[in-house]
Scaffold this active site. Structure first.
Site, mmCIF file in Angstrom:
data_model
loop_
_atom_site.group_PDB
_atom_site.id
_atom_site.type_symbol
_atom_site.label_atom_id
_atom_site.label_comp_id
_atom_site.label_asym_id
_atom_site.label_seq_id
_atom_site.Cartn_x
_atom_site.Cartn_y
_atom_site.Cartn_z
ATOM 1 N N HIS A 83 0.845 -1.197 0.000
ATOM 2 C CA HIS A 83 0.000 0.000 0.000
ATOM 3 C C HIS A 83 0.883 1.250 0.000
ATOM 4 C CE1 HIS A 83 -2.748 3.172 1.262
ATOM 5 N NE2 HIS A 83 -1.991 3.379 2.336
ATOM 6 N N ASP A 112 6.209 21.675 -26.485
ATOM 7 C CA ASP A 112 6.206 20.312 -25.930
ATOM 8 C C ASP A 112 7.249 20.266 -24.824
ATOM 9 O OD1 ASP A 112 6.232 17.385 -25.552
ATOM 10 O OD2 ASP A 112 5.212 17.329 -27.495
ATOM 11 N N TRP A 148 7.291 0.143 3.908
ATOM 12 C CA TRP A 148 7.795 0.813 2.695
ATOM 13 C C TRP A 148 9.225 1.299 2.900
ATOM 14 C CZ3 TRP A 148 8.909 5.956 0.845
ATOM 15 C CH2 TRP A 148 8.947 6.922 1.838
ATOM 16 N N SER A 175 12.665 6.164 -14.038
ATOM 17 C CA SER A 175 11.587 6.926 -14.652
ATOM 18 C C SER A 175 11.530 8.340 -14.068
ATOM 19 C CB SER A 175 10.266 6.194 -14.422
ATOM 20 O OG SER A 175 9.184 7.073 -14.609
ATOM 21 N N SER A 176 11.643 8.433 -12.731
ATOM 22 C CA SER A 176 11.569 9.747 -12.090
ATOM 23 C C SER A 176 12.715 10.639 -12.531
ATOM 24 C CB SER A 176 11.654 9.605 -10.570
ATOM 25 O OG SER A 176 10.559 8.924 -10.090
ATOM 26 N N HIS A 259 13.261 11.741 3.514
ATOM 27 C CA HIS A 259 12.653 13.002 3.904
ATOM 28 C C HIS A 259 12.435 13.948 2.728
ATOM 29 C CE1 HIS A 259 10.690 15.762 6.428
ATOM 30 N NE2 HIS A 259 11.327 16.688 5.743
ATOM 31 N N GLU A 261 11.874 13.082 -0.105
ATOM 32 C CA GLU A 261 10.765 12.446 -0.832
ATOM 33 C C GLU A 261 9.410 12.999 -0.407
ATOM 34 O OE1 GLU A 261 10.397 10.400 -3.328
ATOM 35 O OE2 GLU A 261 8.261 9.986 -3.030
ATOM 36 N N TYR A 263 8.772 15.923 0.476
ATOM 37 C CA TYR A 263 8.605 17.221 -0.185
ATOM 38 C C TYR A 263 8.423 17.072 -1.682
ATOM 39 C CZ TYR A 263 9.120 19.227 4.269
ATOM 40 O OH TYR A 263 8.873 19.531 5.570
ATOM 41 N N SER A 274 -1.294 27.291 -5.431
ATOM 42 C CA SER A 274 -0.875 28.660 -5.713
ATOM 43 C C SER A 274 -1.376 29.144 -7.068
ATOM 44 C CB SER A 274 0.658 28.781 -5.665
ATOM 45 O OG SER A 274 1.128 28.414 -4.396
ATOM 46 N N HIS A 308 15.329 13.009 11.978
ATOM 47 C CA HIS A 308 14.125 12.983 12.816
ATOM 48 C C HIS A 308 13.330 11.687 12.655
ATOM 49 C CE1 HIS A 308 11.884 15.434 9.477
ATOM 50 N NE2 HIS A 308 11.844 14.156 9.207
ATOM 51 N N HIS A 309 13.701 10.870 11.674
ATOM 52 C CA HIS A 309 13.056 9.559 11.551
ATOM 53 C C HIS A 309 13.781 8.512 12.385
ATOM 54 C CE1 HIS A 309 10.364 10.801 8.304
ATOM 55 N NE2 HIS A 309 11.375 11.564 7.909
ATOM 56 N N THR A 334 7.213 27.190 5.626
ATOM 57 C CA THR A 334 5.875 26.631 5.411
ATOM 58 C C THR A 334 4.822 27.607 5.923
ATOM 59 O OG1 THR A 334 6.869 24.472 5.815
ATOM 60 C CG2 THR A 334 4.485 24.547 5.671
ATOM 61 N N LYS A 337 4.176 30.283 3.498
ATOM 62 C CA LYS A 337 3.286 29.867 2.407
ATOM 63 C C LYS A 337 1.829 29.911 2.836
ATOM 64 C CE LYS A 337 6.005 27.288 -0.697
ATOM 65 N NZ LYS A 337 5.258 27.754 -1.850
ATOM 66 N N ARG A 456 1.666 0.794 15.064
ATOM 67 C CA ARG A 456 1.303 0.605 13.662
ATOM 68 C C ARG A 456 1.881 -0.708 13.152
ATOM 69 N NH1 ARG A 456 5.561 4.485 10.398
ATOM 70 N NH2 ARG A 456 4.487 3.665 8.582
HETATM 71 C C1 HEM Z 1 -7.348 7.553 1.710
HETATM 72 C C2 HEM Z 1 -7.194 6.305 1.790
HETATM 73 C C3 HEM Z 1 -6.091 5.695 2.600
HETATM 74 C C4 HEM Z 1 -6.274 4.883 3.657
HETATM 75 C C5 HEM Z 1 -7.610 4.417 4.253
HETATM 76 C C6 HEM Z 1 -4.971 4.495 4.127
HETATM 77 C C7 HEM Z 1 -4.747 3.646 5.173
HETATM 78 C C8 HEM Z 1 -3.506 3.235 5.597
HETATM 79 C C9 HEM Z 1 -3.261 2.275 6.615
HETATM 80 C C10 HEM Z 1 -4.352 1.585 7.433
HETATM 81 C C11 HEM Z 1 -1.925 2.118 6.730
HETATM 82 C C12 HEM Z 1 -1.187 1.151 7.634
HETATM 83 C C13 HEM Z 1 -0.718 1.848 8.836
HETATM 84 C C14 HEM Z 1 0.078 0.926 9.650
HETATM 85 O O1 HEM Z 1 -0.506 -0.050 10.183
HETATM 86 O O2 HEM Z 1 1.287 1.179 9.767
HETATM 87 C C15 HEM Z 1 -1.307 2.983 5.796
HETATM 88 C C16 HEM Z 1 0.051 3.129 5.621
HETATM 89 C C17 HEM Z 1 0.649 3.995 4.718
HETATM 90 N N1 HEM Z 1 -0.011 4.809 3.811
HETATM 91 FE FE1 HEM Z 1 -2.007 4.954 3.593
HETATM 92 N N2 HEM Z 1 -4.033 5.114 3.362
HETATM 93 C C18 HEM Z 1 -4.673 5.862 2.411
HETATM 94 C C19 HEM Z 1 -4.086 6.661 1.443
HETATM 95 C C20 HEM Z 1 -2.721 6.872 1.317
HETATM 96 C C21 HEM Z 1 -2.128 7.764 0.348
HETATM 97 C C22 HEM Z 1 -2.869 8.614 -0.694
HETATM 98 C C23 HEM Z 1 -0.815 7.709 0.533
HETATM 99 C C24 HEM Z 1 0.119 8.533 -0.314
HETATM 100 C C25 HEM Z 1 1.351 8.446 -0.402
HETATM 101 C C26 HEM Z 1 -0.539 6.781 1.613
HETATM 102 C C27 HEM Z 1 0.705 6.443 2.118
HETATM 103 C C28 HEM Z 1 0.950 5.512 3.107
HETATM 104 C C29 HEM Z 1 2.269 5.131 3.567
HETATM 105 C C30 HEM Z 1 3.614 5.660 3.054
HETATM 106 C C31 HEM Z 1 2.080 4.165 4.566
HETATM 107 C C32 HEM Z 1 3.166 3.482 5.376
HETATM 108 C C33 HEM Z 1 3.384 2.120 4.887
HETATM 109 C C34 HEM Z 1 4.370 1.438 5.758
HETATM 110 O O3 HEM Z 1 4.240 1.539 6.971
HETATM 111 O O4 HEM Z 1 5.264 0.789 5.208
HETATM 112 N N3 HEM Z 1 -1.734 6.291 2.067
HETATM 113 N N4 HEM Z 1 -2.293 3.652 5.089
HETATM 114 CU CU LIG Z 2 11.130 13.508 7.537
#
Ligand code: HEM
Ligand SMILES: [Cu+2]
Length: 549
Positions: A83, A112, A148, A175-176, A259, A261, A263, A274, A308-309, A334, A337, A456
């Site tokens: 996810h 283009d 992640w 790609s990025s 970090h 990332e 931003y 803006s 800080h992480h 911030t 802004k 978590r």
């Molecule tokens: C809106 C719907 C979303 C829901 C309901 C949702 C829900 C969750 C849940 C339940 C977790 C797991 C938390 C845990 O147990 O550690 C999670 C992790 C995470 N989510 Fe989302 N999320 C959503 C959208 C997004 C979006 C749009 C991003 C954009 C980048 C995102 C980025 C992440 C990241 C980076 C993690 C951490 C994964 C990890 O711990 O390895 N999520 N999310």
């Molecule tokens: Cu950070």
């Protein structure tokens, strides 16, 4: 009579004519047109958003009640990992690159992107990377399950799903980097005459700075995962304590990428609002130059705060203080802004069409996410809160309300330009309010869960966390439902919507993309916009003449 001018343009006309008869495969697989490539990026990102969203709902289904109902713990970890990876690298980042492709040339008056064929490659690396991530669920050992962040030692012990994830990250990074090279070159070299750097739309600035960030840190991530790969298969010991390596080294390298990332996902959002807030406030952006400097300051500071992480890994108190204070310093630009966005709205003739609603929603919710970030930056507080749901609440306020809401804002704002049709305003506003309510229902209780100590990335929890988890899960499913509504709204617009859109559907819009017809023709600005046209727009944006300076 054939003039030199006609001769020069004849091939271009033939070319434009031919373009209408190309096959589907030629148009989309060999795409070199910035608008087609932008469209590809946006659809890809949306499909990844749905894929990652389904995984989020699988997580929330399991967390609806204590105990294990649906998944084994290891599969739960695969879900959280994929996810996160898919949302960050598959949904948010490609969506912003897609917007940059579609809109930057239009906004700066370029025909283009600078490297049209490389642009095609940048996009077509993404689907194979997504495929690697998705098939990894079906290989022995399943998908990557270390979060992640891919921390060792878990990521070294994991099965081949981790190798697939590493290879996917290599492709996504490549790609990025190519996408970023294209953005930098386009913005620096292809602006219309009269549009100096400090007169270009702020979206151009934020995409430029984001592209520099990416070029700086994507190779760092590639290095980290490559070291992981060699530790796994080629007997190196970068991160393996058993051979003298250090797992904490991975954390330093990862977060030196990680970090900045965040931003990379936030600055383009700043650029979008803006553009939108001045349009619907019918006032020039307040403090344009300070916006540019604030964006640069945030970008530079973002390289100095990675620690800080890692407050909990055991670092000297002086180092903790260094990272704590520098992190807090980011609140200053911030704050500039947020102040400027509010000052732009101040005494403006505001209307609240959907793009504006999502932008104001962004300002409010991103501020909450910023404050909870400030709290997490306090080293002794973070020692308590790290790896709790407070962190999950914090970064979703930043990522969902920050990145995703502005992507919705941008979609509604530019949909008339993309499709030539107007979307249904009532349905757009419904989508906003629905998302706003259920987003908060989902993520606000997570602050309380975190403060109470719920960890978590764990599929089960203690009984006292039950109620808030049930609320969060209901919120998540309703939020998800709303995004299907959004999809149908967009499809409705593509099929004609509520009628044809004029070239400039928004009264207060003054940037160059509104000077071309809607839908934007396949080729635009083959002749650059005239100096008069550019200056008229700049004047209306308060960037020229007696308004300002
Ligand atoms: C809106 C719907 C979303 C829901 C309901 C949702 C829900 C969750 C849940 C339940 C977790 C797991 C938390 C845990 O147990 O550690 C999670 C992790 C995470 N989510 Fe989302 N999320 C959503 C959208 C997004 C979006 C749009 C991003 C954009 C980048 C995102 C980025 C992440 C990241 C980076 C993690 C951490 C994964 C990890 O711990 O390895 N999520 N999310
Ligand atoms: Cu950070």
């Amino acid at each position: 009579m054939t003039t030199a001018h006609d001769a020069l343009h004849a091939p271009a006309h033939d070319h434009a004519h031919e373009e209408h008869h190309v096959s589907f495969v030629q148009r989309w697989f060999y795409a070199t047109n910035h608008k087609d490539i932008g469209t590809l990026y946006l659809w890809f990102a949306f499909s990844m958003f749905i894929t990652g969203g389904i995984m989020a709902l699988c997580i929330r289904a399991e967390l609806f009640q204590p105990g294990l109902q649906f998944w084994q713990p290891d599969f739960f970890n695969q879900l959280t990992t994929l996810h996160g990876v898919i949302m960050v690298f598959g949904a948010i980042m490609p969506a912003f690159t897609g917007l940059a492709n579609w809109m930057l040339p239009l906004m700066i008056g370029a025909p283009d992107m600078a490297f049209a064929r490389m642009n095609n490659w940048s996009f077509w690396l993404l689907p194979p990377a997504a495929a690697l991530l998705l098939i990894s669920f079906f290989v022995p050992g399943g998908a990557a399950a270390g979060g992640w962040t891919l921390y060792p030692p878990l990521s070294i012990q994991a099965g081949m799903g981790m190798d697939l994830a590493i290879f996917a990250i290599h492709l996504l990074g490549l790609s990025s980097i190519m996408g970023s090279i294209n953005i930098v070159t386009t913005v620096l070299n292809m602006r219309a005459p009269g549009m100096t750097m400090l007169k270009m739309p702020l979206f151009g600035w934020t995409m430029l700075i984001t592209a520099y960030l990416l070029i700086a840190v994507a190779p760092v991530l590639a290095g980290a995962v490559t070291m992981l790969l060699t530790d796994r298969h080629f007997d190196t010991h970068f991160f393996k304590a058993i051979g003298g390596g250090d797992p904490v080294l991975f954390q330093h390298i990862f977060w030196f990428f990680g970090h900045p990332e965040v931003y990379i996902m936030a600055l383009p959002a700043f650029g979008i609002v803006s553009q939108i807030i001045p349009t619907f406030a019918r006032k020039p952006l307040f403090g344009y130059v300070s916006m540019v400097y604030a964006t640069c300051s945030i970008a530079i500071l973002s390289f100095m705060v990675w620690g800080h992480h890692m407050f909990a890994v055991g670092m000297p108190a002086s180092t903790q203080l260094f990272f704590m204070f520098l992190t807090m310093l980011i609140a200053v630009p911030t704050g500039v802004k947020v102040f400027n966005w509010i000052a732009t709205m101040w005494q403006g003739s505001m209307t609240f069409e959907t793009p504006m609603l999502f932008s104001i929603g962004f300002v409010c919710l991103f501020t909450i996410g910023g404050f909870s970030g400030l709290i997490l930056a306090i080293a002794p507080v973070d020692t308590q809160m790290q790896d709790t749901y407070y962190v999950v609440a914090h970064f979703h306020y930043v990522l969902v309300a920050g990145a995703l809401f502005t992507l919705f804002a941008a979609t509604y704002y530019w949909l008339p330009k993309w499709t030539g049709n107007m979307y249904h305003e009532g349905r757009g506003q419904f989508h906003f309010w629905w998302s706003m309510v259920w987003f908060n229902v989902t993520f606000f209780p997570m602050h309380f869960l975190g403060l109470a100590g719920m960890p978590r990335r764990i599929p089960d929890y203690a009984l006292q966390f039950t109620d808030f988890n049930a609320i969060a899960s209901i919120g998540a499913f309703c939020f998800g439902l709303g995004q299907i509504f959004f999809l149908f709204n967009v499809i409705h617009t593509i099929r004609g919507g509520v009628g044809k859109a004029p070239a400039k559907p928004w009264e207060g819009a003054n940037t160059l993309e509104w000077e071309v017809p809607s839908p934007a023709p396949h080729h635009t600005w083959e002749t650059p916009p005239s100096l008069e046209m550019v200056e008229k727009g700049l004047k209306a944006q308060g960037l020229l003449g007696d308004h300002h300076e």
